[in-house]
Design an enzyme around this catalytic site. Structure first.
Site, PDB file in Angstrom:
ATOM      1  N   ASP A 179       0.844  -1.190   0.000  1.00  0.00           N
ATOM      2  CA  ASP A 179       0.000   0.000   0.000  1.00  0.00           C
ATOM      3  C   ASP A 179       0.883   1.245   0.000  1.00  0.00           C
ATOM      4  O   ASP A 179       2.009   1.234   0.514  1.00  0.00           O
ATOM      5  CB  ASP A 179      -0.902   0.039   1.235  1.00  0.00           C
ATOM      6  CG  ASP A 179      -1.948  -1.063   1.252  1.00  0.00           C
ATOM      7  OD1 ASP A 179      -2.185  -1.658   0.178  1.00  0.00           O
ATOM      8  OD2 ASP A 179      -2.507  -1.326   2.324  1.00  0.00           O
ATOM      9  N   ARG A 180       0.352   2.322  -0.532  1.00  0.00           N
ATOM     10  CA  ARG A 180       1.112   3.573  -0.634  1.00  0.00           C
ATOM     11  C   ARG A 180       1.677   4.022   0.715  1.00  0.00           C
ATOM     12  O   ARG A 180       2.827   4.456   0.810  1.00  0.00           O
ATOM     13  CB  ARG A 180       0.208   4.666  -1.212  1.00  0.00           C
ATOM     14  CG  ARG A 180       0.891   6.013  -1.389  1.00  0.00           C
ATOM     15  CD  ARG A 180      -0.023   6.983  -2.106  1.00  0.00           C
ATOM     16  NE  ARG A 180       0.640   8.250  -2.374  1.00  0.00           N
ATOM     17  CZ  ARG A 180       0.199   9.160  -3.223  1.00  0.00           C
ATOM     18  NH1 ARG A 180      -0.912   8.935  -3.904  1.00  0.00           N
ATOM     19  NH2 ARG A 180       0.856  10.287  -3.406  1.00  0.00           N
TER      20      ARG A 180
END
Length: 328
Positions: A145-146
């Site tokens: 995930d970012r």
């Protein structure tokens, strides 16, 4: 990660306590971790054992073992520090393992792995700068995930990508994450098994626990154990996803009533709960370690140090990395 270093004491450091010397040179090192290194004799001055209150003098040499934290002035790449730097330079700073078939990067929180709506810079695009002489671009083989930091494996060839992707699909890769969560789980360690389904919200896609037999749901299994805790307010969890569903660990942590600190999608708390002072309201989820079969035989085993915002929280809470099994 650097090996043992021998660092001379400078003239301006005369009479400085050793623990303060370490704080000046390695601000991310926790006091409990330093004490353990001193007790085991891994930290020495001029070859001799010392204590935290030992005064150092110019000309003495401090033996510093691998610490897993950065020396002052040699900080990690962050979404902020990489601004204005060329992609090739940023990738080089993020690199923590390299061999003829594989790169492993320590991805900073805030850097997306792939492009999407509103994403100006991402790892997949940055890898264009590292095409080889044949014009081959390194290939992503898994995702983070970012806002999740940590180990990201990238294949250097098509064949390596095929073999690594197969290892991920066949669940031959062991991924270990560290998380700081609200509260303390009822069990010291447990297996979480649920079905997850994606739903649309005003804030974008969100995963939730599916109802029995709900269409489009995928099975997700995770394991966690409590490494340490700060009273009943916060817990340090070591988490392993056995499946690779979107936001799996984040949803599962929330599902057991202990959402990950700083999670913008899944963190919920009652109105009486106060966010801990001094801890940044950013996602406290870090891909700490990966162990995966190497495409050419053998095993890749790589560990990434905590990102700055989590290192700050660990120091504030007095958590000692060595408690998790001494992976530094």
């Amino acid at each position: 990660m650097a090996g043992v270093e021998q660092i001379p004491v400078e003239a301006g450091e005369a009479g400085m306590r050793l623990d303060r010397w370490f704080k000046a040179h390695y601000p991310g090192l926790g006091f409990a971790q330093l004490q353990k290194l001193l007790r085991s004799g891994q930290v020495r001055v001029n070859g001799g054992r010392v204590k935290a209150d030992t005064r150092v003098e110019p000309g003495q040499v401090v033996r510093v073992p691998p610490l897993g934290v950065d020396r002052k002035g040699e900080g990690p790449v962050t979404a902020r520090t990489m601004r204005g730097e060329a992609d090739a330079e940023v990738l080089a700073k993020m690199l923590i393992h390299e061999d003829p078939a594989v790169y492993v990067f320590d991805k900073p929180a805030g850097l997306a792995v792939q492009g999407g709506s509103g994403v100006a810079r991402h790892v997949d695009g940055m890898l264009e700068a590292w095409r080889n002489r044949k014009g081959e671009k390194p290939r992503l083989v898994h995702r983070l995930d970012r806002d999740t930091s940590g180990v990201l494996v990238v294949a250097r060839s098509r064949l390596a990508a095929m073999k690594l992707a197969e290892a991920f699909r066949g669940r031959d890769a062991k991924k270990t994450y560290w998380a700081l969560v609200k509260g303390v789980p009822k069990k010291r360690e447990d297996r979480i098994s649920s079905w997850l389904v994606k739903e649309q919200t005003r804030d974008g896609d969100r995963m939730r626990i599916a109802r029995h037999g709900e269409e489009g749901a995928d099975h997700a299994v995770s394991h966690y154990r409590i490494v340490d805790q700060a009273g009943q307010a916060l817990s340090w969890l070591e988490m392993e996803p056995y499946t690779g569903r979107t936001h799996q660990l984040r949803v599962h942590a929330a599902h057991i009533g202990c959402p990950i600190i700083g999670d913008p999608k899944y963190f919920e708390a009652d109105t009486n709960w106060e966010f801990p002072g001094g801890i940044q309201n950013r996602l406290h989820l870090h891909a700490r370690r990966i162990v995966i079969p190497h495409p050419d035989g053998g095993v890749i085993d790589v560990t990434a140090p905590l990102p700055p915002h989590m290192r700050q929280s660990w120091n504030l809470l007095g958590f000692d990395d060595a408690t998790a099994g001494g992976e530094e």
